[in-house]
Write an enzyme that holds these catalytic residues in place. Structure first.
Site, PDB file in Angstrom:
ATOM      1  N   ASP A  36       0.746  -1.189   0.038  1.00 22.21           N
ATOM      2  CA  ASP A  36      -0.140   0.069  -0.228  1.00 22.21           C
ATOM      3  C   ASP A  36       0.863   0.658  -0.044  1.00 22.21           C
ATOM      4  O   ASP A  36       1.789   1.368   0.489  1.00 22.21           O
ATOM      5  CB  ASP A  36      -0.793  -0.418   1.313  1.00 22.21           C
ATOM      6  CG  ASP A  36      -1.932   0.960   1.151  1.00 22.21           C
ATOM      7  OD1 ASP A  36      -2.035   1.828   0.388  1.00 22.21           O
ATOM      8  OD2 ASP A  36      -3.489   0.023   1.332  1.00 22.21           O
ATOM      9  N   THR A  77      -6.881   3.805  -2.137  1.00 16.99           N
ATOM     10  CA  THR A  77      -6.943   2.001  -1.858  1.00 16.99           C
ATOM     11  C   THR A  77      -7.675   1.262  -2.851  1.00 16.99           C
ATOM     12  O   THR A  77      -7.286   0.069  -2.641  1.00 16.99           O
ATOM     13  CB  THR A  77      -6.427   2.180  -0.664  1.00 16.99           C
ATOM     14  OG1 THR A  77      -4.963   2.729  -0.331  1.00 16.99           O
ATOM     15  CG2 THR A  77      -6.235   0.644  -0.192  1.00 16.99           C
ATOM     16  N   LYS A 159      -5.509  -3.930   5.934  1.00 20.78           N
ATOM     17  CA  LYS A 159      -7.181  -2.685   6.102  1.00 20.78           C
ATOM     18  C   LYS A 159      -8.432  -3.856   5.490  1.00 20.78           C
ATOM     19  O   LYS A 159      -7.910  -4.670   4.827  1.00 20.78           O
ATOM     20  CB  LYS A 159      -6.351  -1.893   4.912  1.00 20.78           C
ATOM     21  CG  LYS A 159      -5.843  -0.793   5.537  1.00 20.78           C
ATOM     22  CD  LYS A 159      -5.452  -0.481   4.184  1.00 20.78           C
ATOM     23  CE  LYS A 159      -4.879   1.708   4.255  1.00 20.78           C
ATOM     24  NZ  LYS A 159      -4.700   2.239   3.482  1.00 20.78           N
ATOM     25  N   ASP A 160     -10.017  -3.742   6.001  1.00 22.12           N
ATOM     26  CA  ASP A 160     -10.361  -4.652   5.272  1.00 22.12           C
ATOM     27  C   ASP A 160     -10.952  -4.914   3.716  1.00 22.12           C
ATOM     28  O   ASP A 160     -10.788  -5.767   3.596  1.00 22.12           O
ATOM     29  CB  ASP A 160     -12.190  -4.488   5.919  1.00 22.12           C
ATOM     30  CG  ASP A 160     -12.076  -3.090   6.165  1.00 22.12           C
ATOM     31  OD1 ASP A 160     -12.016  -2.161   4.738  1.00 22.12           O
ATOM     32  OD2 ASP A 160     -12.715  -2.274   7.223  1.00 22.12           O
ATOM     33  N   HIS A 483      -2.527  10.924  -2.024  1.00 25.79           N
ATOM     34  CA  HIS A 483      -2.602  10.694  -3.459  1.00 25.79           C
ATOM     35  C   HIS A 483      -3.862  10.729  -3.824  1.00 25.79           C
ATOM     36  O   HIS A 483      -4.964  10.790  -2.838  1.00 25.79           O
ATOM     37  CB  HIS A 483      -1.996   8.782  -3.226  1.00 25.79           C
ATOM     38  CG  HIS A 483      -2.726   8.069  -2.503  1.00 25.79           C
ATOM     39  ND1 HIS A 483      -3.690   7.569  -2.720  1.00 25.79           N
ATOM     40  CD2 HIS A 483      -2.316   8.168  -1.292  1.00 25.79           C
ATOM     41  CE1 HIS A 483      -4.241   7.232  -1.241  1.00 25.79           C
ATOM     42  NE2 HIS A 483      -3.547   7.596  -0.517  1.00 25.79           N
TER      43      HIS A 483
END
Length: 542
Positions: A36, A77, A159-160, A483
């Site tokens: 990530d 993401t 992160k889910d 970002h």
């Protein structure tokens, strides 16, 4: 004949069996790695201190597309993970942001949110997760379909969304619960946690990691690729006056999210790898007759990068430590799956911009856009031009949502409003281009930023006005970074294949992350994801 057999035996002795990188059949296990917020240049920037067994092994013995990019806006993401695994862009797969405004309800929806499911393990607030908002199949779905669902698929991340979207509609997904420090899932996947997950959680590894102090891996004076540790561009943790080493995590956890603090340290990567290995063992991945798939997303680099920025000692230390985790993973796969029996791809879900205030201090054009101020100006302008009313329903993700019903009630042409506001928005410093929703729906852009914007545009869900900021500009504060743009610092990410049937090499040809899934489809001889628009990377598949 004796002479021929003698030569054959001699060749076997000299050269050994076929290369470990090239085998027949299909790989026992595919490991998809998404780091990530990893920019492509991080592979070179810190390379002098990477070991030979981590990132360098992947680069030297694998095949790398050096000019790999995201081909849409916005680079976030949720869309990133979805695009890698579906082989298409948000315009098709439907994950247009991490969260987005829904016109029909007047509320926002989370990309992996699902109100019909509940937590399994963890806590209720983190359990309403599934891939139902994803409108297409993934490469992991197609792998499952190809084997009549004998292939196993497991998605793992802090992160889910980094776990659920890669696992697709047919796989299992597990993510970290920041409230209680355990890995969890939802009722979409299981009625109860598998025994191996319960066993892993019982070890309380997150607590063990958070009892440590995050210090630099090497003497801090040797971190030559970073600016001074103490500076005004980074955001310190709550309860700490400066963004500087060392970080006593046991002291900081109380004011920085409890167990969730681990996500903002390199130990989040360590915990993720621990759980990934537990998943391989608990599900016996790579041990059956069909290819299995482990989708791992390392979320911590994103948390660290947002807070400290890409020129920080913290980011440099994170990647030096992540290199060690990569070496650990490769060594483990060699021993348990076998060299040449597994296939890895490594990429990122997006890149990251430099901290805008730091760039300004170096006399590089950059800035932070004050969206609250601009929203206020928009509302005032609309009232003056078209009369009083709640004209602006939402401003988010650099998009503006207009009250279309109000326009109809006042008999004002929506196209005219969009064009008028587009011209108005261009008055503000930091806004480079503005496109209307009508233009996105009625025109076909084949190149440039408008093309990237259109690849991320959903006819039903996207806004009436779409903004593109100037290079180096963010919608943030004075410290930290973000970002989401279509500029190279956000789009240029690793695309790297290693292992089964992959010959070493590299190419500078332009490629996109949406090419990853089609490449896997060709290598495995399975169906393309049903919305795929990317193309197989011929340097790898030929």
């Amino acid at each position: 004949m004796k002479r021929i057999w003698g030569i054959f035996i001699l060749l076997l002795v000299v050269f050994g069996p076929a290369s470990a990188q090239t085998t027949t059949g299909k790989p026992k296990l595919i490991v998809g790695i998404v780091v990530d917020q990893m920019r492509q240049d991080y592979l070179y920037k810190y390379a002098d201190r990477y070991s030979q067994d981590g990132f360098k092994r992947l680069m030297n013995d694998g095949f790398m597309m050096k000019n790999g990019h995201y081909n849409y806006i916005p680079t976030y993401t949720g869309p990133g993970h979805a695009s890698v695994y579906t082989g298409t862009t948000p315009a098709t797969h439907g994950i247009i942001s991490n969260s987005w405004y829904v016109k029909s309800t007047g509320k926002s929806i989370y990309c992996a949110g699902d109100s019909t499911v509940t937590n399994v393990g963890g806590t209720p607030g983190n359990g309403q997760i599934s891939p139902r908002n994803l409108l297409t199949t993934t490469i992991t779905d197609e792998l499952r379909f190809s084997s009549n669902k004998r292939s196993k698929v497991v998605g793992v991340a802090i992160k889910d969304r980094g776990a659920s979207l890669p696992a697709g509609h047919l796989g299992d997904a597990y993510w970290f619960d920041s409230e209680n420090g355990e890995f969890m899932t939802s009722s979409y996947y299981h009625a109860e946690l598998p025994a191996w997950v319960t066993s892993f959680n019982s070890k309380k590894l997150a607590d063990s990691y958070l009892e440590q102090t995050w210090e630099t891996l090497y003497p801090i004076s040797t971190y030559k690729q970073s600016i001074a540790d103490d500076n005004e561009f980074e955001a310190p943790f709550i309860g700490k006056d400066s963004p500087t080493f060392p970080y006593n995590l046991s002291e900081l956890r109380g004011t920085n999210g409890g167990p969730g603090l681990i996500a903002s340290t390199p130990f989040g990567n360590s915990l993720t790898l621990d759980f990934a290995i537990a998943a391989i063992e608990g599900e016996n991945l790579g041990k059956g007759n069909d290819t299995d798939f482990l989708a791992v997303s390392f979320s911590s680099p994103d948390y660290i990068g947002h807070r400290f920025g890409p020129t920080s000692v913290e980011v440099e230390d994170n990647y030096l430590r992540l290199d060690q985790e990569m070496a650990k993973l490769l060594s483990y796969l060699d021993k348990t799956i076998g060299q040449g029996q597994y296939l890895i791809f490594l990429t990122a879900d997006h890149g990251v911009a430099d901290v805008a205030t730091y760039m300004e201090s170096e006399n590089v054009p950059a800035g932070n856009l004050n969206t609250s101020y601009i929203t206020g100006q928009l509302k005032g302008y609309m009232a003056a031009q078209f009369g009083e009313g709640d004209w602006i329903l939402n401003v988010s993700n650099e998009q503006v949502f207009l009250n279309e019903k109000l326009a109809r009630d006042k008999d004002v042409d929506l196209d005219d409003i969009e064009e008028e506001l587009a011209r108005f928005l261009l008055r503000f410093r930091g806004i480079k281009e503005v496109y209307t929703g009508t233009t996105m729906k009625t025109s076909a852009f084949e190149e440039g930023r408008a093309h990237l914007l259109q690849n991320g545009f959903n006819h039903k869900a996207s806004g009436n006005l779409l903004l593109i900021l100037e290079p180096g500009w963010l919608t943030g504060g004075a410290r930290g970074t973000s970002h989401g743009t279509g500029f190279t610092y956000d789009t240029h990410v690793p695309i790297l294949f290693y292992g089964w049937n992959v010959k070493p090499g590299s190419s500078t040809r332009y490629a996109t992350v949406t090419d990853i899934a089609p490449t896997l489809s060709m290598m495995l001889g399975i169906r393309l994801p049903n919305g795929a628009t990317g193309q197989p990377i011929q340097e790898i598949t030929n």
